[in-house]
Structures are given as C-alpha cells and as structure tokens.
Design an enzyme around this catalytic site. Structure first.
Site, PDB file in Angstrom:
ATOM      1  N   TYR A 116      -7.914   4.971  -8.074  1.00 12.30           N
ATOM      2  CA  TYR A 116      -6.473   5.148  -7.860  1.00 12.30           C
ATOM      3  C   TYR A 116      -5.690   4.621  -9.056  1.00 12.30           C
ATOM      4  CZ  TYR A 116      -1.848   4.583  -5.759  1.00 12.30           C
ATOM      5  OH  TYR A 116      -0.506   4.631  -5.502  1.00 12.30           O
TER       6      TYR A 116
ATOM      7  N   SER B 105       2.950   3.784  -9.220  1.00 12.97           N
ATOM      8  CA  SER B 105       2.647   2.640  -8.352  1.00 12.97           C
ATOM      9  C   SER B 105       2.556   1.407  -9.244  1.00 12.97           C
ATOM     10  CB  SER B 105       1.306   2.862  -7.644  1.00 12.97           C
ATOM     11  OG  SER B 105       0.797   1.666  -7.092  1.00 12.97           O
TER      12      SER B 105
END
Length: 305
Positions: free
Chosen positions: A159, A146
């Site tokens: 995350y 990501s």
C-alpha cells in the site's frame, strides 16, 4: 483554510470523483453535491450508483468507472463531456484505491501488481482520459494519497509503495502542468471513519491465514499486534466529511496547497518521521506497536500521542 478565489464560480461546475461508492469518495460526492457542484460519481456497480443518487440532489450523476478498465474510463470521459456541454470540468478527484498488506518477504508479486494497477496506473488512466476537458476548463487534479505515502510502516509495504509512487507521479505532473496554470494537489489522510477498520481487521486475518508456517513463525506475533494499532487509529479517526472539505479547498482555493495532511495522527506521524533519523523512528514505531498490542489485549485502546 481560506477558500477565496474560484468559490464564486463553483455552482454547476463539473467534478469527477472516482471510488465514490463508499468511504472518502462517497463523502466527497455527497458533500460537493450539497455545495452546488455538478458531481459525476464514479462507481463500479450500477446498484452503488443508484444508492448514491438517492442520497443526493439531481445534480449528481453516477458514472460507471473502473479505474483498471481503460474502456470504462474512456466511455466515462465521453459521457461527462456530453453531459457538460459548454460547462467546464474543473476537477478530477482520484480517490479509488485498495490496500493490501503482509510481510514483504512473503509478498506474492501478483498482489503488488494489483495494488499498483489500482492505486497508481488507475489514476494515470483517469487523468489522461479527462485531461482535454481539464485543459479547456483550466481545471485541477486532486489525488487522494495517504500519510502512508509519506511514511512506510511494517506490513503495509504494498500500500505504501503505491502511495509513494502516486506522490512522485503527482509531483512530476504538477511541475509539468505549471505553464498552463493547472494545479495538482495531494490529500494525505491518516485514519478516517469509514469501513477501512473492518477491512483492516479482515486483512490481518487474511494475512495470517495465508502465511506459510515459516512466515507465521517469523512474523505472526507482530502481525497479530497490528490489531492494537487498528484499535488505536479507530479512536482518533477523522470523519470522511472532514477529508471532503479539504478536497474542496484544493479545488477552489486561489492558491491550493500541494499537499494536505489530514488528521492529528497523520500530522504527528509525518512530524516524527521528519524529526528522527530512520532507525530512531523505527524504534519509536516498534515501541508504540508493542504498547498498543498490550493495551488491546487488556481490552483497552489509546491514541497515538
């Protein structure tokens, strides 16, 4: 992006995709199936696999695979090996992942462990189980990271920590496998048009719901402001199929990139993070979040540009 190189030999070749029941994983499974791949789509529930199979060709095989359960991963590898026979496995796409958030000051360590177990230990377990087949077929490994694995932002620390770690693991693995010509690529999307936005809004509610009174006093307004950022990201999100096309490039290009940023928002964020000193970037991010929060409160949303 050019896909010269292995594209002629793709038809019928095997690829394993984890987290294929929804979102990017599902898009990758269906797209690669439509392109002639022999897709093994990892899902945790049989019903999800059945639904996926109905939307695909007979080439696609659902695979019960929970990346946090070493036995299901090992069993899945055995199943794929038997199904392929002499056909090469030329790709693993590690897509399965979760996202948790909240202020680090009040983060439950068990949530961080769970985040790392799925997003970091899970891909490692899959790579190790399928590596003998990848070696035989001189296959490739594609890890879905990501932009959050390049740029950490407030309230998504767990995350981002897991994705930063996945990037480091991938860098080490790429260097280690170079002597055998086995490529390792990272795909780093920004916002993608999936159910992630509903999950993100739900996460804001969940975080606010479990924060102690002290945490709500310190961070409540800032966490509430995340709704504006979510609305903005939804406006500029790319399709999941756009990510799938990038994944295919990583699998078949003669010289795949080591990293693929996907989406204008991801590229802008990575650029400004590279360009600005840390504190200047922090100020830009804080200003942007305040602006988006104000606009969201007026029923508007605008992209991050």
């Amino acid at each position: 992006m050019s896909v010269e190189g292995r594209s002629a030999g793709v038809a019928g070749s095997g690829v394993v995709i984890t987290g294929a029941s929804s979102g990017i994983g599902k898009a990758c499974a269906l797209y690669l199936d439509s392109r002639g791949w022999r897709v093994f789509a990892g899902v945790r529930k049989a019903a999800d696999g059945e639904a996926l199979a109905k939307a695909a060709s007979p080439r696609l095989s659902p695979l019960i695979l929970d990346v946090t359960d070493a036995k299901t991963v090992s069993d899945a590898a055995t199943q794929v090996e038997k199904a392929l026979g002499d056909v090469a496995l030329i790709g693993i796409v590690n897509n399965a992942g979760i996202g948790t958030g909240g202020p680090v000051e009040f983060l439950d360590p068990s949530e961080l462990r769970r985040q790392m177990d799925v997003n970091l230990v899970g891909p490692l377990t899959v790579i190790q189980a399928f590596m003998p087949m990848i070696r035989r077929g001189r296959g490739r490994i594609v890890n879905v990271s990501s932009v959050g694995g390049k740029v950490a932002t407030p309230f998504v620390g767990p995350y981002s920590a897991s994705k930063f770690a996945l990037e480091a693991l991938s860098d080490s693995l790429r260097a280690e496998l170079k002597p055998w010509g086995i490529e390792v690529s990272l795909v780093e999307p920004g916002a993608v048009k999936t159910a992630m936005f509903e999950k993100a809004r739900s996460t804001v509610d969940d975080v606010l719901g479990v924060l102690p009174a002290e945490g709500a006093r310190y961070y409540g307004n800032e966490i509430e402001a995340m709704r504006g950022l979510i609305a903005s990201q939804e406006r500029v999100a790319v399709s999941a199929e756009a990510v799938a096309r990038v994944v295919e490039h990583a699998l078949i290009a003669r010289r795949p990139r080591t990293r693929y940023l996907v989406g204008r928002d991801a590229k802008l964020m990575a650029f400004f993070h590279w360009l600005l000193p840390d504190r200047a970037f922090d100020r830009l991010l804080a200003t942007t979040m305040r602006r988006l929060s104000r606009r969201a409160s007026m029923g508007k949303a605008e992209p991050l540009d």
